[in-house]
Design a protein around this motif. Structure first.
Motif, PDB file in Angstrom:
ATOM      1  N   LEU A   1       0.706  -1.416  -0.088  1.00 24.18           N
ATOM      2  CA  LEU A   1       0.102  -0.062  -0.140  1.00 24.18           C
ATOM      3  C   LEU A   1       0.884   1.398  -0.215  1.00 24.18           C
ATOM      4  CD1 LEU A   1      -2.977  -1.009   2.717  1.00 24.18           C
ATOM      5  CD2 LEU A   1      -2.896  -0.972   0.108  1.00 24.18           C
ATOM      6  N   THR A   2       1.910   1.062   0.590  1.00 24.24           N
ATOM      7  CA  THR A   2       3.017   2.239   0.768  1.00 24.24           C
ATOM      8  C   THR A   2       4.332   2.117   0.315  1.00 24.24           C
ATOM      9  OG1 THR A   2       3.539   1.805   3.020  1.00 24.24           O
ATOM     10  CG2 THR A   2       1.476   3.065   2.688  1.00 24.24           C
ATOM     11  N   ARG A   3       4.972   3.130  -0.127  1.00 23.36           N
ATOM     12  CA  ARG A   3       6.312   2.971  -0.364  1.00 23.36           C
ATOM     13  C   ARG A   3       7.298   4.207   0.392  1.00 23.36           C
ATOM     14  NH1 ARG A   3       8.276  -0.707  -3.979  1.00 23.36           N
ATOM     15  NH2 ARG A   3       6.722  -1.808  -4.839  1.00 23.36           N
TER      16      ARG A   3
ATOM     17  N   SER B   1       8.493  -1.047  -0.434  1.00 21.85           N
ATOM     18  CA  SER B   1       7.233  -1.432   0.346  1.00 21.85           C
ATOM     19  C   SER B   1       7.412  -1.793   1.711  1.00 21.85           C
ATOM     20  CB  SER B   1       6.228  -2.190  -0.626  1.00 21.85           C
ATOM     21  OG  SER B   1       7.001  -3.446  -0.552  1.00 21.85           O
ATOM     22  N   LEU B   2       6.255  -1.907   2.500  1.00 23.51           N
ATOM     23  CA  LEU B   2       6.392  -2.615   3.707  1.00 23.51           C
ATOM     24  C   LEU B   2       6.532  -4.051   3.565  1.00 23.51           C
ATOM     25  CD1 LEU B   2       5.968  -2.166   6.859  1.00 23.51           C
ATOM     26  CD2 LEU B   2       3.542  -2.650   6.380  1.00 23.51           C
ATOM     27  N   ARG B   3       6.164  -4.606   2.513  1.00 25.87           N
ATOM     28  CA  ARG B   3       6.421  -6.250   2.432  1.00 25.87           C
ATOM     29  C   ARG B   3       7.951  -6.328   1.971  1.00 25.87           C
ATOM     30  NH1 ARG B   3       4.520 -11.114   0.972  1.00 25.87           N
ATOM     31  NH2 ARG B   3       2.194 -10.502   1.238  1.00 25.87           N
ATOM     32  N   GLU B   4       8.590  -5.336   1.250  1.00 24.41           N
ATOM     33  CA  GLU B   4       9.866  -5.424   0.753  1.00 24.41           C
ATOM     34  C   GLU B   4      10.770  -5.307   2.239  1.00 24.41           C
ATOM     35  OE1 GLU B   4       9.865  -4.296  -3.842  1.00 24.41           O
ATOM     36  OE2 GLU B   4       9.403  -2.694  -2.325  1.00 24.41           O
TER      37      GLU B   4
ATOM     38  N   ARG C   1       1.807 -11.615   8.305  1.00 25.55           N
ATOM     39  CA  ARG C   1       0.635 -11.494   8.673  1.00 25.55           C
ATOM     40  C   ARG C   1      -0.016 -10.275   8.376  1.00 25.55           C
ATOM     41  NH1 ARG C   1      -0.834 -12.698  15.079  1.00 25.55           N
ATOM     42  NH2 ARG C   1      -3.187 -12.982  14.681  1.00 25.55           N
ATOM     43  N   SER C   2      -1.102 -10.417   7.884  1.00 24.22           N
ATOM     44  CA  SER C   2      -1.823  -9.159   7.216  1.00 24.22           C
ATOM     45  C   SER C   2      -2.688  -8.448   8.096  1.00 24.22           C
ATOM     46  CB  SER C   2      -2.662  -9.559   5.715  1.00 24.22           C
ATOM     47  OG  SER C   2      -3.324  -8.368   5.314  1.00 24.22           O
ATOM     48  N   VAL C   3      -2.769  -7.234   8.255  1.00 18.59           N
ATOM     49  CA  VAL C   3      -3.831  -6.458   9.185  1.00 18.59           C
ATOM     50  C   VAL C   3      -4.340  -5.460   8.174  1.00 18.59           C
ATOM     51  CG1 VAL C   3      -4.103  -4.916  11.187  1.00 18.59           C
ATOM     52  CG2 VAL C   3      -2.351  -6.750  11.215  1.00 18.59           C
ATOM     53  N   SER C   4      -5.840  -5.273   8.409  1.00 18.78           N
ATOM     54  CA  SER C   4      -6.459  -4.129   7.731  1.00 18.78           C
ATOM     55  C   SER C   4      -6.368  -2.887   8.329  1.00 18.78           C
ATOM     56  CB  SER C   4      -7.993  -4.565   7.497  1.00 18.78           C
ATOM     57  OG  SER C   4      -8.645  -3.660   7.009  1.00 18.78           O
ATOM     58  N   PRO C   5      -5.957  -1.912   7.525  1.00 22.43           N
ATOM     59  CA  PRO C   5      -5.777  -0.541   7.969  1.00 22.43           C
ATOM     60  C   PRO C   5      -7.046   0.105   8.720  1.00 22.43           C
ATOM     61  CG  PRO C   5      -4.775  -0.820   5.859  1.00 22.43           C
ATOM     62  CD  PRO C   5      -5.552  -2.016   6.122  1.00 22.43           C
TER      63      PRO C   5
ATOM     64  N   TYR D   1      -2.885   6.865   9.021  1.00 21.52           N
ATOM     65  CA  TYR D   1      -2.085   7.712   7.876  1.00 21.52           C
ATOM     66  C   TYR D   1      -0.994   6.962   7.535  1.00 21.52           C
ATOM     67  CZ  TYR D   1      -0.207  11.748   5.556  1.00 21.52           C
ATOM     68  OH  TYR D   1       0.396  12.728   4.687  1.00 21.52           O
ATOM     69  N   TYR D   2      -0.048   6.216   8.204  1.00 20.91           N
ATOM     70  CA  TYR D   2       1.285   5.685   8.128  1.00 20.91           C
ATOM     71  C   TYR D   2       0.749   4.367   7.442  1.00 20.91           C
ATOM     72  CZ  TYR D   2       4.098   9.252   9.998  1.00 20.91           C
ATOM     73  OH  TYR D   2       4.666  10.573  10.295  1.00 20.91           O
ATOM     74  N   ALA D   3      -0.101   3.610   7.796  1.00 17.95           N
ATOM     75  CA  ALA D   3      -0.463   2.326   6.985  1.00 17.95           C
ATOM     76  C   ALA D   3      -1.036   2.646   5.748  1.00 17.95           C
ATOM     77  CB  ALA D   3      -1.543   1.718   7.943  1.00 17.95           C
ATOM     78  N   THR D   4      -1.164   3.938   5.170  1.00 17.88           N
ATOM     79  CA  THR D   4      -1.994   3.798   3.929  1.00 17.88           C
ATOM     80  C   THR D   4      -1.345   4.997   3.185  1.00 17.88           C
ATOM     81  OG1 THR D   4      -3.560   5.465   4.793  1.00 17.88           O
ATOM     82  CG2 THR D   4      -4.183   3.085   4.639  1.00 17.88           C
TER      83      THR D   4
END
Length: 300
Positions: free
Chosen positions: A166-168, A205-208, A224-228, A260-263
């Motif tokens: 979602l973010t970079r 990205s967060l995954r990277e 482990r995925s969390v929904s914003p 904000y920081y999650a998206t």
């Protein structure tokens, strides 16, 4: 922006915020370069008379502010990001400082939070003040991307939001940011400018980030995925009490900060497209997040 490095004579510099991670790196860099550095204490920032005395003794040619709200809560942001900087600016002008360098944040491009609005309000006052200014807006810091080191080392999965893409950001180390700040001192290319800056690319990205951390730990990547959306729900639950309770107001703001920081990416926002742009985000320095992760894992 890759500024042309200007080698200038040592300056008299007053540094505010030297007790923080960025501020301490800036202090070390300035001292190594031979500048005469005076560090303004937190007590001085809250006491105009004490700050005036400190300024009178230091007679700074340059004032550097690395102060920032620790919590981001509305009252703290107003007190630190705006009011403390106003006091510092007034004192700098009183003693005739030629340049005020402000450490701001790249996220003020899209101001949805109290601390972002407080930072922007001071930026505007600084620009209008008449003093020579340089406003530096860094991307993500290594420290802010290191909160899951212990989780990964203990065998737990790395937490991501959504699919982790979602973010970079282009994270920058304390040392490299300190170098960029020092190069702005007396530099005509930094005069009266707002300068976004990131570390060496590419944007990740967060995954990277998680994959990088697992690789540094020599482990198979697990996520482990969390929904914003959980932060939106938390804000909605807390908001009714915000008007009557500082506790509820702070907690609601923390939920907004987390969302904000999650998206939102920590990159330059393209004014034409309205999207975050990797190519428009300048790079500086040599330190990498991967090397930082390896150092943390060895130390922990």
């Amino acid at each position: 922006m890759a500024m042309i490095k200007v080698v200038s004579a040592p300056r008299r510099i007053l540094l505010a915020g030297a007790s923080g991670t960025i501020g301490s790196a800036v202090a070390a860099r300035l001292n190594a370069e031979g500048h005469a550095v005076t560090c303004a204490s937190r007590a001085a920032l809250g006491d105009p008379a004490l700050l005036a005395a400190t300024m009178a003794d230091a007679r700074p040619e340059v004032v550097i502010s690395c102060i920032a709200s620790r919590s981001g809560a509305p009252k703290d942001a107003q007190l630190v990001d705006f009011q403390a900087n106003i006091v510092l600016l007034d004192a700098a002008q009183t003693v005739g400082a030629a340049q005020f360098i402000l450490l701001s944040a790249i996220c003020v491009q899209k101001p949805l939070l109290a601390f972002q609005r407080a930072k922007l309000a001071f930026e505007a006052r600084l620009v209008a003040s008449g003093i020579g200014y340089t406003i530096i807006r860094p991307t993500a810091f290594f420290k802010s991307l290191s909160g899951q080191v212990k989780r990964v080392k203990s065998g737990k999965p790395f937490l991501i939001f959504g699919d982790g893409n979602l973010t970079r950001c282009k994270p920058i180390s304390d040392r490299d940011l300190a170098g960029f700040i020092s190069e702005a001192i007396g530099n005509p290319e930094a005069a009266n400018r707002i300068l976004p800056i990131g570390g060496p690319g590419p944007a990740i990205s967060l995954r990277e980030q998680g994959e990088m951390l697992f690789a540094a730990a020599g482990r198979q990547a697990r996520f482990r995925s969390v929904s914003p959306a959980i932060f939106t729900w938390a804000e909605r639950a807390l908001q009714p009490g915000a008007g009557v309770s500082d506790w509820f107001a702070q907690k609601a703001e923390y939920a907004r900060i987390a969302r904000y920081y999650a998206t939102e990416s920590m990159l330059v926002l393209d004014p034409v497209s309205g999207h975050y742009c990797t190519d428009l985000t300048p790079e500086y320095g040599v330190d990498t997040l991967a090397a930082h992760y390896r150092e943390l894992l060895l130390a922990s």
